[in-house]
Design an enzyme around this catalytic site. Structure first.
Site, PDB file in Angstrom:
ATOM      1  N   ARG A  50       0.800  -1.238   0.000  1.00  0.00           N
ATOM      2  CA  ARG A  50       0.000   0.000   0.000  1.00  0.00           C
ATOM      3  C   ARG A  50       0.830   1.284   0.000  1.00  0.00           C
ATOM      4  NH1 ARG A  50      -2.286  -0.938   6.046  1.00  0.00           N
ATOM      5  NH2 ARG A  50      -0.262  -1.608   6.767  1.00  0.00           N
TER       6      ARG A  50
ATOM      7  N   LYS B 283       2.144 -19.490   6.008  1.00  0.00           N
ATOM      8  CA  LYS B 283       1.846 -19.996   7.348  1.00  0.00           C
ATOM      9  C   LYS B 283       1.633 -18.774   8.268  1.00  0.00           C
ATOM     10  CE  LYS B 283       4.415 -22.428  10.926  1.00  0.00           C
ATOM     11  NZ  LYS B 283       4.878 -21.455  11.856  1.00  0.00           N
TER      12      LYS B 283
ATOM     13  N   ASP C 216       4.697 -24.772   4.137  1.00  0.00           N
ATOM     14  CA  ASP C 216       5.335 -25.030   5.424  1.00  0.00           C
ATOM     15  C   ASP C 216       6.808 -25.083   5.073  1.00  0.00           C
ATOM     16  OD1 ASP C 216       6.614 -26.075   7.615  1.00  0.00           O
ATOM     17  OD2 ASP C 216       5.000 -27.437   8.129  1.00  0.00           O
ATOM     18  N   HIS C 217       7.540 -24.014   5.392  1.00  0.00           N
ATOM     19  CA  HIS C 217       8.880 -23.904   4.815  1.00  0.00           C
ATOM     20  C   HIS C 217       9.815 -25.032   5.270  1.00  0.00           C
ATOM     21  CE1 HIS C 217       9.688 -21.665   8.560  1.00  0.00           C
ATOM     22  NE2 HIS C 217      10.880 -22.180   8.433  1.00  0.00           N
TER      23      HIS C 217
ATOM     24  N   LYS D 279      13.161 -27.701   3.170  1.00  0.00           N
ATOM     25  CA  LYS D 279      14.540 -27.943   3.608  1.00  0.00           C
ATOM     26  C   LYS D 279      15.037 -29.256   3.010  1.00  0.00           C
ATOM     27  CE  LYS D 279      14.157 -25.633   8.076  1.00  0.00           C
ATOM     28  NZ  LYS D 279      15.120 -24.552   7.962  1.00  0.00           N
TER      29      LYS D 279
ATOM     30  N   GLU E 287      15.385 -24.052  19.678  1.00  0.00           N
ATOM     31  CA  GLU E 287      15.888 -22.755  19.216  1.00  0.00           C
ATOM     32  C   GLU E 287      16.613 -22.078  20.367  1.00  0.00           C
ATOM     33  OE1 GLU E 287      13.005 -20.477  16.542  1.00  0.00           O
ATOM     34  OE2 GLU E 287      11.708 -21.768  17.724  1.00  0.00           O
TER      35      GLU E 287
ATOM     36  N   ASP F  90       2.623 -22.716  16.726  1.00  0.00           N
ATOM     37  CA  ASP F  90       3.651 -22.206  15.826  1.00  0.00           C
ATOM     38  C   ASP F  90       4.538 -23.329  15.285  1.00  0.00           C
ATOM     39  OD1 ASP F  90       4.970 -19.943  14.615  1.00  0.00           O
ATOM     40  OD2 ASP F  90       6.649 -20.316  15.978  1.00  0.00           O
TER      41      ASP F  90
ATOM     42  N   HIS G 209       5.319 -27.731  11.557  1.00  0.00           N
ATOM     43  CA  HIS G 209       6.620 -28.344  11.249  1.00  0.00           C
ATOM     44  C   HIS G 209       6.795 -29.721  11.893  1.00  0.00           C
ATOM     45  CE1 HIS G 209       7.252 -24.372   9.970  1.00  0.00           C
ATOM     46  NE2 HIS G 209       7.709 -23.864  11.098  1.00  0.00           N
TER      47      HIS G 209
ATOM     48  N   LYS H 118      11.829 -22.304  22.727  1.00  0.00           N
ATOM     49  CA  LYS H 118      12.657 -21.120  22.466  1.00  0.00           C
ATOM     50  C   LYS H 118      13.576 -20.901  23.655  1.00  0.00           C
ATOM     51  CE  LYS H 118       9.896 -18.614  19.207  1.00  0.00           C
ATOM     52  NZ  LYS H 118      10.872 -18.772  18.113  1.00  0.00           N
TER      53      LYS H 118
HETATM   54  N1  LIG Z   1       8.758 -12.739   8.269  1.00  0.00           N
HETATM   55  C1  LIG Z   1       9.051 -14.015   8.248  1.00  0.00           C
HETATM   56  O1  LIG Z   1      10.211 -14.447   8.305  1.00  0.00           O
HETATM   57  C2  LIG Z   1       7.944 -15.024   8.127  1.00  0.00           C
HETATM   58  C3  LIG Z   1       8.256 -16.370   8.287  1.00  0.00           C
HETATM   59  C4  LIG Z   1       7.235 -17.319   8.124  1.00  0.00           C
HETATM   60  C5  LIG Z   1       5.958 -16.896   7.813  1.00  0.00           C
HETATM   61  N2  LIG Z   1       5.685 -15.578   7.685  1.00  0.00           N
HETATM   62  C6  LIG Z   1       4.312 -15.179   7.345  1.00  0.00           C
HETATM   63  O2  LIG Z   1       4.345 -14.357   6.184  1.00  0.00           O
HETATM   64  C7  LIG Z   1       3.313 -13.396   6.226  1.00  0.00           C
HETATM   65  C8  LIG Z   1       3.916 -12.015   6.028  1.00  0.00           C
HETATM   66  O3  LIG Z   1       4.778 -11.721   7.077  1.00  0.00           O
HETATM   67  P1  LIG Z   1       5.725 -10.431   7.110  1.00  0.00           P
HETATM   68  O4  LIG Z   1       6.588 -10.604   8.299  1.00  0.00           O
HETATM   69  O5  LIG Z   1       6.368 -10.197   5.785  1.00  0.00           O
HETATM   70  O6  LIG Z   1       4.647  -9.254   7.356  1.00  0.00           O
HETATM   71  P2  LIG Z   1       4.900  -7.675   7.421  1.00  0.00           P
HETATM   72  O7  LIG Z   1       6.350  -7.370   7.514  1.00  0.00           O
HETATM   73  O8  LIG Z   1       3.988  -7.137   8.471  1.00  0.00           O
HETATM   74  O9  LIG Z   1       4.396  -7.179   5.984  1.00  0.00           O
HETATM   75  C9  LIG Z   1       3.053  -6.970   5.677  1.00  0.00           C
HETATM   76  C10 LIG Z   1       2.906  -6.500   4.239  1.00  0.00           C
HETATM   77  O10 LIG Z   1       1.528  -6.365   3.957  1.00  0.00           O
HETATM   78  C11 LIG Z   1       1.290  -5.068   3.392  1.00  0.00           C
HETATM   79  N3  LIG Z   1      -0.024  -4.593   3.817  1.00  0.00           N
HETATM   80  C12 LIG Z   1      -0.543  -4.625   5.070  1.00  0.00           C
HETATM   81  N4  LIG Z   1      -1.803  -4.147   5.047  1.00  0.00           N
HETATM   82  C13 LIG Z   1      -2.084  -3.830   3.757  1.00  0.00           C
HETATM   83  C14 LIG Z   1      -3.226  -3.336   3.082  1.00  0.00           C
HETATM   84  N5  LIG Z   1      -4.370  -3.048   3.740  1.00  0.00           N
HETATM   85  N6  LIG Z   1      -3.163  -3.140   1.748  1.00  0.00           N
HETATM   86  C15 LIG Z   1      -2.022  -3.418   1.079  1.00  0.00           C
HETATM   87  N7  LIG Z   1      -0.894  -3.887   1.655  1.00  0.00           N
HETATM   88  C16 LIG Z   1      -0.941  -4.099   2.980  1.00  0.00           C
HETATM   89  C17 LIG Z   1       2.394  -4.209   3.945  1.00  0.00           C
HETATM   90  O11 LIG Z   1       2.530  -3.130   3.049  1.00  0.00           O
HETATM   91  P3  LIG Z   1       3.054  -1.653   3.492  1.00  0.00           P
HETATM   92  O12 LIG Z   1       4.478  -1.858   3.895  1.00  0.00           O
HETATM   93  O13 LIG Z   1       2.924  -0.876   2.255  1.00  0.00           O
HETATM   94  O14 LIG Z   1       2.208  -1.230   4.645  1.00  0.00           O
HETATM   95  C18 LIG Z   1       3.561  -5.180   3.915  1.00  0.00           C
HETATM   96  O15 LIG Z   1       4.074  -5.254   2.602  1.00  0.00           O
HETATM   97  C19 LIG Z   1       2.631 -13.587   7.581  1.00  0.00           C
HETATM   98  O16 LIG Z   1       1.498 -14.396   7.412  1.00  0.00           O
HETATM   99  C20 LIG Z   1       3.658 -14.324   8.402  1.00  0.00           C
HETATM  100  O17 LIG Z   1       3.066 -15.138   9.394  1.00  0.00           O
HETATM  101  C21 LIG Z   1       6.655 -14.637   7.835  1.00  0.00           C
END
Ligand SMILES: NC(=O)c1ccc[n+]([C@@H]2O[C@H](COP(=O)([O-])OP(=O)(O)OC[C@H]3O[C@@H](n4cnc5c(N)ncnc54)[C@H](OP(=O)(O)O)[C@@H]3O)[C@@H](O)[C@H]2O)c1
Length: 509
Positions: free
Chosen positions: A65, A171, A200-201, A205, A239, A258, A263, A359
């Site tokens: 956004r 996930k 499920d990453h 692996k 972890e 989690d 996993h 953890k």
């Molecule tokens: N991070 C990890 O390592 C990881 C690992 C495993 C799973 N996951 C899963 O992956 C998913 C994403 O995680 P994340 O850590 O990347 O999340 P994040 O950092 O919070 O990113 C959220 C994204 O969604 C966008 N967004 C939020 N509200 C929006 C809206 N109303 N309209 C358009 N865009 C919107 C944000 O855009 P803006 O920046 O423009 O606001 C941002 O690009 C989650 O389900 C999480 O559980 C993440």
């Protein structure tokens, strides 16, 4: 001929097949400015590109956004690759070529206009880069947006095109059985099951996939892979880190949701499954589902007896869980769980699967350990046997990925003294490289239309049906006496006594 970085020939890699490059296509990442895209997806894509595994014309549309231009988006993605990819953009001109296929699309998830304009952009990319209407949508957003985005894709007719369309769902997939089922029902009117890739990453692996290769690519292990030879199985995912910056998410999830629901149950089913009739996605899922169905459900008595939960308190210069950012100071969320699973089928009757995860434990390691039975008759003097434990086979998932077999050997000398020795296989030494990133495998598989390493609808729901009664029981039980282990320790004492009561103990890391 395959060589390592220093151009030395690695004999075990010679003759290794390379995979079919997927059809040209566009990957649309919803949530492209988020942490997952930054740390995992974009670095994995750049590495795939540098390794020649992406098709000609492959393109990415980042959907989020915040206002930004294509150039700004490309700059941010370059910084992400610089920090997290194996290949560094500055080392060659490959980044320029790769980044020509990166586009940014600004819109809000709820705005239908944003999907109509996305459709226009995708058509332009098809014309300019030859991507033939093939689209892979990746939901890298908070879970509450999954259903909304998919509904909008359906309303804008983006789930149909002249090529293939698929969707990857991140996930967590639901937070209990009811929500996972509801999400499945919300996805299915727009995409049919073969188009849905639930990630499920762990399954990406290399070492997790090697569990199947090890079991079904060799003849010598399968005959002993059952209750006649195996005493119990231990699966550990330890972890050393705490919740880091994920306190807000984790405090609402906990270790059971989690780690175990996803996993660890995957590791259990890969270890316990019957040989599939083929390596076809459905054949593999069918066998994994049979294992999940055979796991004995948790009743209140079994929850009290066969599950231990814990939460870390302060340790040596480490904060306690309740002091972590965005965590409720009175939180009852578990950061540790150990449980005993019984698989009620012919192969595994009477063989407990002891699973633990936590953890802020002393050391980071994930492994599947097969603990064999003791020898049936003590041929050697009692003293000779006292120094050795029964055979064990450990499949080390991370770190130092490899396989280790423990057995007894005679100590050289005139007396019969036995000692425990180990036979070790390390991926890195044998194949000359550490296994690649899980997201590389998963992205390329989804582009190729291979869902073997993703979760099927019934698999996710059965896993939740095992876990949900425990979550409900805990929600109504008195608050646990947390914290009950110090950060940097090996978890609560009760987790040790619960194995010791049966004459077993957790393996050392
Ligand atoms: N991070 C990890 O390592 C990881 C690992 C495993 C799973 N996951 C899963 O992956 C998913 C994403 O995680 P994340 O850590 O990347 O999340 P994040 O950092 O919070 O990113 C959220 C994204 O969604 C966008 N967004 C939020 N509200 C929006 C809206 N109303 N309209 C358009 N865009 C919107 C944000 O855009 P803006 O920046 O423009 O606001 C941002 O690009 C989650 O389900 C999480 O559980 C993440």
């Amino acid at each position: 001929m395959l060589t390592d970085e220093k151009s030395k020939v690695i004999p075990l890699r010679v003759g290794m097949t390379t995979h079919r490059v997927p059809d040209p296509g566009v990957l649309v990442i919803f949530g492209a400015t988020g942490d997952l895209t930054h740390r995992k997806l974009m670095p994995a894509l750049f590495d795939l590109f540098c390794d020649g595994k992406l098709p000609q014309g492959f393109s990415v549309v980042g959907f989020a956004r915040r206002e930004k231009s294509n150039e700004q988006f490309r700059g941010e993605m370059r910084a992400a690759a610089d920090e997290f990819a194996r290949n560094k953009p500055g080392d060659s001109d490959r980044w320029d070529e790769f980044s020509q296929g990166l586009y940014y699309h600004r819109a809000e998830f709820h705005e239908s206009q944003g999907y109509a304009s996305l459709g226009e952009l995708l058509k332009q990319i098809d014309a300019a880069r030859g991507t033939r209407g093939n689209r892979l949508f990746y939901l890298a957003t908070a879970p509450e947006y999954y259903a909304l985005i998919v509904q909008q894709l359906g309303a804008a007719d983006l789930c149909k095109s002249s090529g293939w369309t698929r969707v990857i769902v991140e996930k967590p997939f639901g937070r209990d059985l009811a929500s996972a089922h509801e999400l499945n029902m919300q996805l299915l009117p727009t995409f049919n099951e073969p188009q849905i890739y639930r990630i499920d990453h762990y399954l990406g692996k290399e070492t997790v996939q090697n569990v199947m290769a090890f079991r079904f690519g060799n003849t010598i292990f399968e005959p002993i892979w059952n209750r006649n030879y195996i005493d119990h199985v231990q699966i550990t995912a330890a972890e050393s880190v705490g919740v880091e910056d994920r306190g807000g998410y984790y405090d609402k999830a906990g270790a059971l949701r989690d780690m175990v629901q996803s996993h660890l149950l995957q590791l259990v089913s890969l270890t316990a499954m019957e040989p599939p009739v083929s390596f076809d996605s459905n054949a593999v899922h069918d066998e994994k589902v049979k294992v999940l169905r055979a796991i004995r459900p948790f009743t209140p008595e079994r929850i009290e007896r066969d599950i231990v939960r814990g939460q870390y308190g302060r340790g040596k210069s480490m904060l306690g869980y309740r002091e972590e950012p965005r965590v409720d100071p009175n939180s009852s969320t578990e950061t540790y769980v150990a449980l005993k699973l019984n698989i009620d089928n012919w192969r595994w009757a009477g063989v407990p699967f002891c699973v633990r995860t936590g953890k802020r434990l002393q050391k980071r390691f994930t492994e599947i350990a097969i603990q064999f039975r003791a020898v049936p008759h003590p041929l050697f003097a009692r003293e000779a046997l006292q120094t050795v434990n029964p055979n064990a086979l450990a499949l080390r998932i991370q770190p130092d990925e490899g396989i280790h077999l423990r057995f007894a050997a005679k100590r050289p000398g005139q007396t019969t003294e036995l000692r425990e020795v180990k036979m070790d296989f390390y991926y890195k030494t044998a194949f000359g490289s550490a296994p690649g990133e899980a997201y590389e495998t998963l992205l390329i598989d989804a582009m190729r239309g291979d869902s073997t390493l993703f979760n099927r609808k019934d698999e996710v729901e059965i896993a939740w049906s095992l876990i949900t009664p425990v979550l409900e029981y805990w929600a109504n039980a008195p608050a646990p006496n947390f914290p009950n282990y110090a950060a940097g320790a090996w978890g609560p004492e009760a987790a040790d006594t619960f194995l010791q009561s049966e004459g077993r103990e957790w393996r050392a890391a």
